[in-house]
Design a protein around this motif. Structure first.
Motif, short mmCIF file in Angstrom:
data_model
loop_
_atom_site.label_atom_id
_atom_site.label_comp_id
_atom_site.label_asym_id
_atom_site.label_seq_id
_atom_site.Cartn_x
_atom_site.Cartn_y
_atom_site.Cartn_z
N ALA A 293 -8.17 4.13 9.07
CA ALA A 293 -6.88 3.53 9.46
C ALA A 293 -6.27 4.31 10.63
CB ALA A 293 -5.93 3.51 8.27
N LYS A 294 -6.35 5.63 10.54
CA LYS A 294 -5.79 6.50 11.59
C LYS A 294 -6.51 6.30 12.93
CE LYS A 294 -4.49 10.43 9.83
NZ LYS A 294 -4.64 11.78 9.23
N VAL A 295 -7.85 6.29 12.87
CA VAL A 295 -8.66 6.13 14.09
C VAL A 295 -8.41 4.76 14.73
CG1 VAL A 295 -11.04 5.91 14.98
CG2 VAL A 295 -10.46 7.77 13.42
N LEU B 72 -4.83 -2.04 12.42
CA LEU B 72 -5.10 -1.54 11.07
C LEU B 72 -6.08 -2.48 10.37
CD1 LEU B 72 -1.51 -0.48 9.97
CD2 LEU B 72 -3.47 1.05 10.26
N PRO B 73 -6.85 -1.98 9.41
CA PRO B 73 -7.80 -2.86 8.71
C PRO B 73 -7.10 -4.07 8.11
CG PRO B 73 -8.17 -0.57 8.09
CD PRO B 73 -6.91 -0.59 8.90
N ILE C 297 -5.36 3.03 -2.53
CA ILE C 297 -4.07 2.31 -2.44
C ILE C 297 -2.98 3.29 -1.98
CG2 ILE C 297 -2.26 1.14 -3.79
CD1 ILE C 297 -4.58 -0.13 -5.48
N GLU C 298 -3.00 4.47 -2.58
CA GLU C 298 -2.03 5.53 -2.24
C GLU C 298 -2.20 6.01 -0.80
OE1 GLU C 298 1.32 7.25 -3.17
OE2 GLU C 298 0.28 5.89 -4.55
N ALA C 299 -3.47 6.20 -0.38
CA ALA C 299 -3.76 6.72 0.97
C ALA C 299 -3.33 5.73 2.06
CB ALA C 299 -5.26 7.02 1.09
N LEU C 300 -3.36 4.43 1.73
CA LEU C 300 -3.01 3.42 2.74
C LEU C 300 -1.52 3.08 2.76
CD1 LEU C 300 -6.06 1.00 2.33
CD2 LEU C 300 -5.61 2.50 4.28
N LYS C 301 -0.81 3.56 1.74
CA LYS C 301 0.62 3.25 1.59
C LYS C 301 1.44 3.59 2.85
CE LYS C 301 4.07 3.77 -2.06
NZ LYS C 301 4.35 4.55 -3.28
N PRO C 302 1.30 4.80 3.41
CA PRO C 302 2.10 5.12 4.61
C PRO C 302 1.81 4.19 5.79
CG PRO C 302 0.74 7.03 3.92
CD PRO C 302 0.51 5.94 2.94
N ARG D 188 0.81 1.02 5.56
CA ARG D 188 1.42 -0.28 5.25
C ARG D 188 2.92 -0.25 5.53
NH1 ARG D 188 -1.70 -0.27 0.48
NH2 ARG D 188 0.12 0.39 -0.69
N GLU D 189 3.55 0.82 5.06
CA GLU D 189 5.00 0.92 5.19
C GLU D 189 5.44 1.04 6.64
OE1 GLU D 189 5.91 4.13 2.54
OE2 GLU D 189 5.85 2.84 0.75
N ALA D 190 4.69 1.81 7.43
CA ALA D 190 5.07 2.03 8.83
C ALA D 190 4.81 0.81 9.70
CB ALA D 190 4.31 3.24 9.39
N SER D 191 3.88 -0.05 9.28
CA SER D 191 3.49 -1.17 10.16
C SER D 191 3.97 -2.52 9.66
CB SER D 191 1.97 -1.23 10.25
OG SER D 191 1.45 -1.63 8.99
N ASP D 192 4.34 -2.55 8.39
CA ASP D 192 4.73 -3.83 7.79
C ASP D 192 3.53 -4.77 7.62
OD1 ASP D 192 7.04 -4.51 6.62
OD2 ASP D 192 7.70 -5.90 8.18
N LYS D 193 2.31 -4.21 7.72
CA LYS D 193 1.11 -5.03 7.54
C LYS D 193 0.54 -4.80 6.15
CE LYS D 193 -3.54 -5.93 9.33
NZ LYS D 193 -4.50 -5.85 10.44
#
Length: 358
Positions: A145-147, A155-156, A193-198, A200-205
């Motif tokens: 996700a970061k890359v 984002l994926p 799910i936890e690792a992708l949370k930030p 999701r929150e920052a992008s609204d995707k």
């Protein structure tokens, strides 16, 4: 009552089940279109998909591109409105050409594992094709996700989490898989799910997380939906269907396998795999099987050192020469007792899941 649909952007699958890609040639247009027509997501396996092309041995890359395009077209004819995807291994030598071919054919989604698909967003740019990496840890999910975000502002569209009980190549070391305390899919899905949370929150995707590897029935599907997975990916169950593209002897090998027949094997790709212990595996336990023809298909494979040719072994299996072939299976394949139509299997899985969700 219906199951919650699997939403991948504007793609909406009424049933949150993805049929996993199975290669070589196990999940092609017939199986993928049947699953898509039954309300799930059907996946064509792109690995060595041109094995039926006349110039497959002499012109491997082009034969595979041609084979992929043909199968996508066939699947789309059979399922004009269903959701169809392809599974492409990052480890294949002509990865970029195969991705471009799938995009040209307007495939709905590309699922990619066996390595991290770091350049994938660039290859689908400007198309409507969704992209989903396969990961085996929260760390890998966050890294990809970061890359993608840094390099492509992308984002994926979905992340598939494959656990240690899957069939085929596994994203774990042989040591990890042989430990008493093995990694378990349930914990890894929660971690992803936890690792992708930030992100999701920052992008609204929304980034739907899909659980995969050894999932067998509706009780297990419900278990993952309850912890926040958006759906599941299942492969082994679909191998034992009428519409599966493999030879009947291949399907019968699944039905006849006992629990003790399902073993871990070393693959020339450098990853462990899970397969049925048949005559081929027994021969391998004694000595390497000489490679007479190299297709130069996988980056990590060195024909001079490989114990066998994985392409030859997988093609033998799918065309029915099961004694001389490699038959990849999920950990729970021994539970299969009959070959049934895709529609019947989907109905059974949905009903079991609804009951389990209460």
């Amino acid at each position: 009552m219906n199951l919650p649909p699997l939403r991948i952007g504007e793609l909406i699958s009424p049933i949150p089940i993805i049929q996993g890609g199975m290669g070589v040639g196990v999940s092609l247009s017939r199986l993928a279109s049947s699953v898509a027509n039954a309300g799930g997501i059907g996946i064509i396996s792109g690995v060595q998909i041109g094995f039926r092309e006349p110039d497959f041995e002499t012109n491997n890359d082009d034969a595979n591109v041609r084979g992929l395009k043909k199968e996508i077209r066939k699947a789309r004819e059979l399922s004009p409105t269903g959701i169809l995807g392809v599974n492409l291994l990052v480890a294949i030598n002509n990865y970029k050409d195969m991705v471009k071919a799938a995009v040209e054919e307007k495939i709905d989604i590309i699922i990619s594992g066996a390595g991290l698909p770091t350049e994938l967003p660039a290859l689908v740019k400007g198309s409507g094709t969704k992209i989903a990496p396969i990961v085996s840890s929260g760390k890998a999910a966050a890294l990809i996700a970061k890359v993608w975000q840094r390099k492509f502002d992308y984002l994926p569209d979905m992340v598939i989490v494959e656990g240690p009980e899957a069939g085929g190549h596994l994203g774990f070391s042989m040591e990890e898989l042989q430990k008493e305390e093995k990694p378990d899919l349930f914990s890894i899905v929660k971690e992803v799910i936890e690792a992708l949370k930030p992100f999701r929150e920052a992008s609204d995707k929304e980034i739907p997380v899909v659980a995969a590897g050894g999932i067998y029935d509706g009780n297990e599907i419900a278990k993952y939906l309850k912890i926040g997975a958006a759906g599941v990916q299942m492969a082994t169950r679909f191998a034992a269907t009428d519409e599966c593209d493999a030879h009947i002897k291949y399907k019968e090998a699944y039905i006849n396998a006992e629990e003790e027949d399902i073993v871990l094997v070393k693959s020339p790709v450098g990853m462990p795999g899970r397969a049925i212990r048949n005559d081929f595996i027994k021969k391998l336990e004694l000595d390497n099987i000489p490679i007479t023809k190299c297709y130069n298909c996988l980056k990590p494979c060195d024909p001079g050192k490989s114990p066998y040719c994985i392409s030859t072994a997988l093609i033998n299996a799918v065309i029915g020469d099961v004694d001389n072939g490699l038959i990849f299976v999920g950990q729970n394949a021994h539970k299969l007792k009959k070959i049934i139509p895709v529609k019947e299997l989907m109905k059974e899985l949905v009903n079991e899941t609804l009951i389990a969700l209460g």
